[in-house]
Design an enzyme around this catalytic site. Structure first.
Site, mmCIF file in Angstrom:
data_model
loop_
_atom_site.group_PDB
_atom_site.id
_atom_site.type_symbol
_atom_site.label_atom_id
_atom_site.label_comp_id
_atom_site.label_asym_id
_atom_site.label_seq_id
_atom_site.Cartn_x
_atom_site.Cartn_y
_atom_site.Cartn_z
ATOM 1 N N TYR A 4 7.409 46.757 28.985
ATOM 2 C CA TYR A 4 6.402 45.968 29.698
ATOM 3 C C TYR A 4 7.120 44.765 30.314
ATOM 4 O O TYR A 4 7.818 44.022 29.630
ATOM 5 C CB TYR A 4 5.300 45.515 28.734
ATOM 6 N N LYS A 62 -6.472 45.240 26.254
ATOM 7 C CA LYS A 62 -6.591 46.542 26.892
ATOM 8 C C LYS A 62 -7.634 47.425 26.182
ATOM 9 O O LYS A 62 -8.805 47.158 26.297
ATOM 10 C CB LYS A 62 -5.210 47.189 26.958
ATOM 11 N N ASP A 117 5.259 48.493 20.457
ATOM 12 C CA ASP A 117 4.120 48.064 21.262
ATOM 13 C C ASP A 117 3.232 49.300 21.421
ATOM 14 O O ASP A 117 3.557 50.220 22.168
ATOM 15 C CB ASP A 117 4.616 47.543 22.620
ATOM 16 N N ARG A 130 -7.882 26.919 12.852
ATOM 17 C CA ARG A 130 -6.558 27.431 13.253
ATOM 18 C C ARG A 130 -5.936 28.237 12.112
ATOM 19 O O ARG A 130 -5.269 29.229 12.314
ATOM 20 C CB ARG A 130 -5.624 26.290 13.679
HETATM 21 C C1 LIG Z 1 -0.844 43.986 28.848
HETATM 22 C C2 LIG Z 1 0.300 44.376 28.011
HETATM 23 C C3 LIG Z 1 1.037 43.415 27.291
HETATM 24 C C4 LIG Z 1 0.742 41.932 27.375
HETATM 25 O O1 LIG Z 1 -0.512 41.600 26.874
HETATM 26 P P1 LIG Z 1 -1.407 40.355 27.409
HETATM 27 O O2 LIG Z 1 -2.668 40.507 26.617
HETATM 28 O O3 LIG Z 1 -1.573 40.513 28.878
HETATM 29 O O4 LIG Z 1 -0.669 39.111 27.065
HETATM 30 C C5 LIG Z 1 2.079 43.864 26.496
HETATM 31 N N1 LIG Z 1 2.387 45.173 26.421
HETATM 32 C C6 LIG Z 1 1.708 46.112 27.099
HETATM 33 C C7 LIG Z 1 2.105 47.543 26.969
HETATM 34 C C8 LIG Z 1 0.642 45.749 27.915
HETATM 35 O O5 LIG Z 1 -0.014 46.695 28.617
#
Ligand SMILES: *Cc1c(COP(=O)(O)O)cnc(C)c1O
Length: 378
Positions: free
Chosen positions: A103, A200, A175, A51
Site C-alpha cells: 500500500y 474499508k 495487512d 484515551r
Molecule cells: C486504506 C488502506 C490502508 C490505510 O488505511 P487508512 O485508514 O486510509 O489510514 C492501509 N492498507 C491498505 C491495504 C489499505 O487499503
C-alpha cells in the site's frame, strides 16, 4: 437536584443523570472523556479516561481480536495510525522487509518519517521466496506482508514467509485489509501481527476512518503496542469505534456477496475482447491461484483489477463510461468504485497505465456486469 442552586449550576448538573438500568439493544455511545471515581479510589470496569480506555473502543477491540483469532486488538483513528504503531514497536537500527507493491503510503511513511528514526527497509517481491531470504539482514526484525496485493493482486504464501521468518527470528505482520478475516486469517497461518484499515470493509459504508492492530498472543509485543496506543494517543473517537462495530455486524454478509460478485465480474471480463488482462486470484489462470486457494477460504475477495486493451486514454474512457462504478479512491464500501491507480500513485509507480482497480459493491451482480458491457462497447 438541589433547589437552591443557581440556574447556571442547574444547567450543568440537570443533564448528567440518567437511570443506570436503561437497557438499550444497541450499545450506547460513551462520549464522556472522564469517569466518576468511587470513594475507595477505584473506577467501575476500569474506565478512567477515554484515551486509555473507552467502552465503545473496548467493545470494538474485543470483536476485532475474536474475528482474527488473536489475544488482543488495538484500535486506532486510521489504518495509517495502526501501521505507525507497529513500526514504533520496533527500535532504532532495526530493518524490515516490505512488499515492493505495498500500500503506497506505507512505503512513504517509512521513507519520509521513519528513515529519520533510523528504521530501514528493503522493498522485496514477496512472491519470490529466494529474494525474500536474500534480503534478510542480521537486524531484520519484521517482514510486512499484504496479500492479495494492491493493485495487481499478487498472492504471497503467508505460511512460507512465516517459516522463513521463524528461522531468522523475526516477526511477520500482515495487512489483512483486503481479504478481511472472513476470507483469510493470517494468525492461524502463523503470523504474529494483523493490521487493518477498518475504513474499508469493516466500516463498510465509506463513512468512517479507522485502523487496528491484532496480536496473536499476550506478551512483550502486546504490552508495547498497548503502551504506544495509549501514550501516542492515536485512538478512534467513540463514535468512530461505534460505527466500525456496527459495520462488523454485516461484515460476513457483505464480504461474501462482494466476493461472489467480483468472481463473476472477473470471469465475464476475462472473456471480453476489450480487456487485455484480469487480475483476480479466483481465476484459475492467475499465478497466485493455487496459494490463494490454500490460504483463503470462502472466496477471493471483492477487489480486482483489469487492464484495458489500449492505453491510458482508453482506460480513462472506460472508467468515465461506467455508470454504477463511481470514479473514486478507497474500497470496501457498499458502492462500487473504479480507480486509475497509476495516476494516483505518484511518479515511481510500477502500475500499468491501462489498469483500472475495482472495488465491487453490493449492487445487483447482473447490473454490474451489464454496466461493464455497455462501458466497453463492442
Ligand atoms: C486504506 C488502506 C490502508 C490505510 O488505511 P487508512 O485508514 O486510509 O489510514 C492501509 N492498507 C491498505 C491495504 C489499505 O487499503
Amino acid at each position: 437536584m438541589q433547589k437552591d442552586l443557581h440556574p447556571a449550576t442547574q444547567a450543568i448538573h440537570s443533564v448528567q443523570q440518567l437511570p443506570e438500568d436503561i437497557r438499550p439493544v444497541v450499545p450506547a455511545l460513551y462520549l464522556s472523556t472522564t469517569y466518576r471515581r468511587n470513594e475507595d479510589g477505584s473506577y467501575n470496569h476500569g474506565f478512567v479516561y477515554s484515551r486509555a480506555e473507552n467502552p465503545n473502543r473496548q467493545l470494538l477491540e474485543h470483536s476485532l481480536a475474536q474475528l482474527e483469532g488473536g489475544a488482543a486488538a488495538f484500535a486506532f483513528g486510521s489504518g495509517m495510525a495502526a501501521v505507525t504503531a507497529v513500526f514504533q514497536s520496533l527500535r532504532a537500527g532495526d530493518h524490515l522487509l516490505l512488499p515492493d507493491d505495498a500500500y503506497y503510503n506505507v512505503q512513504l511513511l517509512l521513507r519520509e518519517v521513519f528513515a529519520d528514526w533510523d528504521l530501514s527497509y528493503t522493498p522485496v517481491n514477496m512472491v519470490d521466496l529466494a529474494a525474500v531470504a536474500a534480503a534478510l539482514r542480521p537486524n531484520t526484525r519484521l517482514i510486512w506482508l499484504e496479500t492479495p496485493s494492491n493493485p495487481l493482486l499478487k498472492v504471497t504464501d503467508i505460511r512460507a514467509i512465516v517459516a522463513l521468518a521463524k528461522t531468522h527470528g523475526c516477526l511477520v505482520a500482515v495487512d489483512n485489509t483486503w481479504p478481511t478475516p472472513v476470507l483469510q486469517k493470517p494468525l492461524d497461518l502463523g503470523a504474529d501481527i494483523v493490521m487493518h484499515s477498518t475504513t474499508k470493509y469493516f466500516g463498510g459504508h465509506s463513512d468512517v476512518l479507522g485502523g487496528c492492530v491484532i496480536v496473536r498472543e499476550e506478551g512483550e509485543l502486546a504490552t508495547r503496542l498497548r503502551r504506544i496506543q495509549v501514550l501516542t494517543g492515536g485512538v478512534p473517537s467513540p463514535f468512530d469505534a461505534w460505527l466500525v462495530a456496527r459495520g462488523i455486524q454485516t461484515l460476513h454478509l457483505r464480504v461474501g456477496a462482494q466476493s461472489h460478485s467480483a468472481a463473476q465480474l472477473a470471469v465475464f471480463l476475462a472473456s471480453h475482447p476489450g480487456i487485455e488482462r484480469v487480475n483476480y486470484p479466483g481465476l484459475p489462470g492467475h499465478p497466485g491461484h493455487a496459494v490463494a486457494s490454500q490460504q483463503m477460504q470462502g472466496g477471493f475477495g471483492g477487489m480486482l483489477s483489469v487492464q484495458i486493451r489500449g492505453d491510458r486514454t482508453a482506460a480513462m474512457r472506460v472508467a468515465a463510461c461506467l455508470r454504477l462504478f463511481t470514479t473514486a479512491t478507497s474500497l470496501g464500501g457498499v458502492e462500487s468504485l473504479v480507480e486509475h491507480r497509476r495516476s494516483v500513485e505518484g511518479p515511481d509507480s510500477q502500475t500499468p497505465d491501462n489498469l483500472l482497480r475495482l472495488s465491487v459493491g453490493l449492487e445487483n451482480t447482473a447490473d454490474l456486469l451489464a454496466d461493464w458491457e455497455q462501458a466497453l462497447g463492442d
